[in-house]
Design an enzyme around this catalytic site. Structure first.
Site, PDB file in Angstrom:
ATOM      1  N   SER A 152      -5.386  13.410  47.410  1.00  0.00           N
ATOM      2  CA  SER A 152      -4.827  12.150  47.872  1.00  0.00           C
ATOM      3  C   SER A 152      -5.812  11.010  47.660  1.00  0.00           C
ATOM      4  CB  SER A 152      -4.412  12.260  49.338  1.00  0.00           C
ATOM      5  OG  SER A 152      -3.758  11.084  49.780  1.00  0.00           O
ATOM      6  N   ASP A 159      -1.371  10.676  45.908  1.00  0.00           N
ATOM      7  CA  ASP A 159      -0.267  11.633  45.768  1.00  0.00           C
ATOM      8  C   ASP A 159       1.049  11.045  46.274  1.00  0.00           C
ATOM      9  OD1 ASP A 159      -1.041  11.635  48.433  1.00  0.00           O
ATOM     10  OD2 ASP A 159      -0.700  13.778  48.718  1.00  0.00           O
ATOM     11  N   ASP A 208       2.450  10.160  48.997  1.00  0.00           N
ATOM     12  CA  ASP A 208       3.222  10.527  50.189  1.00  0.00           C
ATOM     13  C   ASP A 208       3.202   9.396  51.216  1.00  0.00           C
ATOM     14  OD1 ASP A 208       0.562  10.819  50.899  1.00  0.00           O
ATOM     15  OD2 ASP A 208       0.837  12.719  51.943  1.00  0.00           O
TER      16      ASP A 208
END
Length: 559
Positions: free
Chosen positions: A101, A319, A321
């Site tokens: 991330s 990433d 999210d």
């Protein structure tokens, strides 16, 4: 169990570690093997982000899964939520994403879920997987030293043949769970592993069927088309008005999804224009680690919004999210206010539903949810806790101020794509700009945003602040008997969850300590991974009071 096999990359909710000693091919293989054995998995999906080390680690992870008997479906370079989608869209027993991330360049990690995208965390299997993975070494053990220190994806070559024996089984169990030794010719294994590492199709390992697993198969499959199709079910495309959107992927994994959504918009003649910033995936992150929570990482998006007179800016972490929104003036909007906005949007479509929120900042969310006829429910911070509570309550939506947004129809998982689609629809339907949608809420409940303080003694600092507000300002009263104070001489309880005044706060311990007075409140919680205290303050329509209280608490922290 050998001390050398202690795996320090296992954290409370996922796997994260520095490349080299903490996380390498050996460790990735062992995680894959232990994961498959723990779940008795027959089919597992794997994916990885854009970091240079992710592909190498993913291959080793896949090899461990296959040697444990699981078939592997590799969905390629994807964001975490694509992996979540695969876990409930495909017929698989679980899924693993290799991603770090927004962590530093020399880190990587993994996020693990079971069938239906249910999270695996410390108390739901992660510790058990760790314990099993610590009982053996992998075929990569002796050739992995130094790997990934520079995030390069070097392949194993014959020059590695001079290393010590590759395979070892330590006390506590072998690869098959039996306490036995295995002898494998070093040269043969190195050649075999090198061949597998350089091939696109990995399976099966030459070790399969030799006491190291039954040997699963490896396939590749794209889930991009059905994933994008699913994303578009959250909005009515016909309601989207002409919009100009700045999208900043931060050279992470989000770009290919934006491209696919753009193609769908064009095919349906949706009048949305994308201005792309730092769009191409690049694991060297030439424009910095994608983490829009850091103020210094926001300028590129904000400037592009202003320069292009865009309606909204959207930036993602590595990433994707999490997504972060900027209004038409290039102003960064705190995730806290987006939670209330999305809750209201869902409640318009699904009246009376339950909405889950975290305890750090709450007043605005509770107010908006109640006004829209919904039921606000507080949960402890963290994706595992939010998802668990959402499933328990069957909540339609859950949101955290940290820009994690969870959706029932997305298997209760967090998505960084669904939120901006919903906000774009809301802007179109309401006829209001993003600033108009949030300004009233920001004025009504101004907040500090999360402020981090490095402290030497977190418990003592936390206790000092609680004592100040519940004992000194409460004229000699504290909350010791409810477990807040550690001072054995503190008096009995007066302040309580049901009594509130300007002197006696409502105290909540859902996550850290929240103290709520009539016109202001704060949450102070310790970091799970660092010697930090995280502070959030909000008031009722009083920005000056908010600033005053932040300064007041900061002085107490620094005493």
């Amino acid at each position: 169990m050998a001390a050398a096999n202690k795996l320090t990359c296992f954290k409370a909710y996922d796997i994260r570690g520095q490349l080299g000693e903490e996380l390498n091919r050996d460790v990735a293989y062992r995680i894959g093997y232990a994961y498959a054995k723990h779940l008795n998995a027959k089919n597992v999906a794997v994916g990885g982000d854009i970091r240079h080390s992710s592909e190498t680690l993913k291959k080793a992870l896949a090899q461990g899964l296959m040697d444990a008997g699981a078939d592997v479906i590799d969905i390629g370079m994807v964001g975490t939520e694509e992996l979540y989608f695969a876990a409930f869209h495909l017929d698989v027993d679980g899924a693993i994403e290799v991603t770090a991330s927004h962590n530093p360049m020399d880190y990587n990690g993994m996020k693990l879920v079971t069938r239906g995208a249910k999270p695996i965390s410390g108390d739901s299997g992660l510790h058990a997987i760790q314990e099993l993975a610590e009982t053996f070494s992998s075929p990569y053990a002796a050739v992995t030293s130094g790997l990934c220190h520079s995030e390069s994806s070097r392949e194993i070559s014959s020059s590695d043949a001079s290393t010590e024996p590759v395979l070892s089984v330590v006390e506590g169990g072998g690869m098959t769970g039996e306490n036995v030794g295995v002898t494998v010719d070093k040269e043969t294994v190195i050649a075999s592993v090198a061949k597998q590492s350089s091939q696109k199709n990995l399976a099966p390992s030459p070790l399969a069927g030799e006491g190291w697993g039954e040997g699963g198969k490896y396939t590749q499959q794209s889930i991009l088309a059905p994933y994008v199709e699913h994303l578009l079910t959250y909005i009515d495309l016909e309601k989207l008005k002409p919009l100009k959107l700045v999208v900043n992927a931060g050279n992470g994994a989000a770009g290919h999804v934006i491209d696919a959504i753009e193609d769908q918009f064009k095919s349906y003649k949706v009048p949305v224009e994308f201005i792309k910033v730092h769009h191409e995936p690049d694991g060297s992150f030439p424009n910095g680690i994608p983490n829009p929570l850091l103020p210094e990482n926001r300028a590129a998006t904000a400037d592009a919004v202003i320069a292009n007179q865009a309606d909204m800016g959207i930036a993602w972490d590595g990433d994707f999210d999490r997504c972060f929104l900027f209004d038409e003036n290039g102003r960064f909007i705190e995730g806290y206010y987006i939670v209330g906005l999305l809750a209201e949007a869902f409640l318009r479509k699904c009246p009376g539903e339950k909405i889950i929120h975290d305890p750090r900042l709450t007043w605005n969310t509770i107010d908006q949810v109640k006004q829209a006829g919904g039921v606000p429910i507080q949960s402890k911070t963290g994706h595992g806790f939010i998802k668990e509570r959402m499933r328990k309550e069957n909540a339609v939506y859950g949101g955290e101020m940290s820009a994690h947004h969870y959706f029932r129809d997305f298997a209760y998982c967090d998505s960084g794509m669904i939120p901006w689609l919903l906000v774009a629809e809301l802007i179109s339907v309401s006829g209001k700009s993003l600033s108009e949608l949030v300004n009233e809420r920001m004025d009504k409940y101004p907040c500090s945003g999360e402020i981090n303080y490095k402290v030497e003694d977190v418990p003592a600092t936390l206790d000092r602040i609680v004592q100040f507000y519940t004992y000194e300002q409460g004229h000699g009263h504290s909350e010791r008997s409810r477990g807040i104070s550690t001072d054995a001489t503190a008096p009995n309880v007066i302040a309580s969850e049901t009594k509130q005044s300007s002197q006696y706060p409502i105290i909540d311990k859902t996550d850290g300590i929240s103290l709520e007075f009539e016109d202001w409140r704060f949450n102070l919680r310790a970091s799970n991974t660092e010697p930090l205290l995280r502070l959030n303050v909000e008031t009722r329509a009083n920005s000056e009071l908010m600033s005053t209280k932040v300064n007041e608490i900061e002085k107490l922290i620094k005493l």
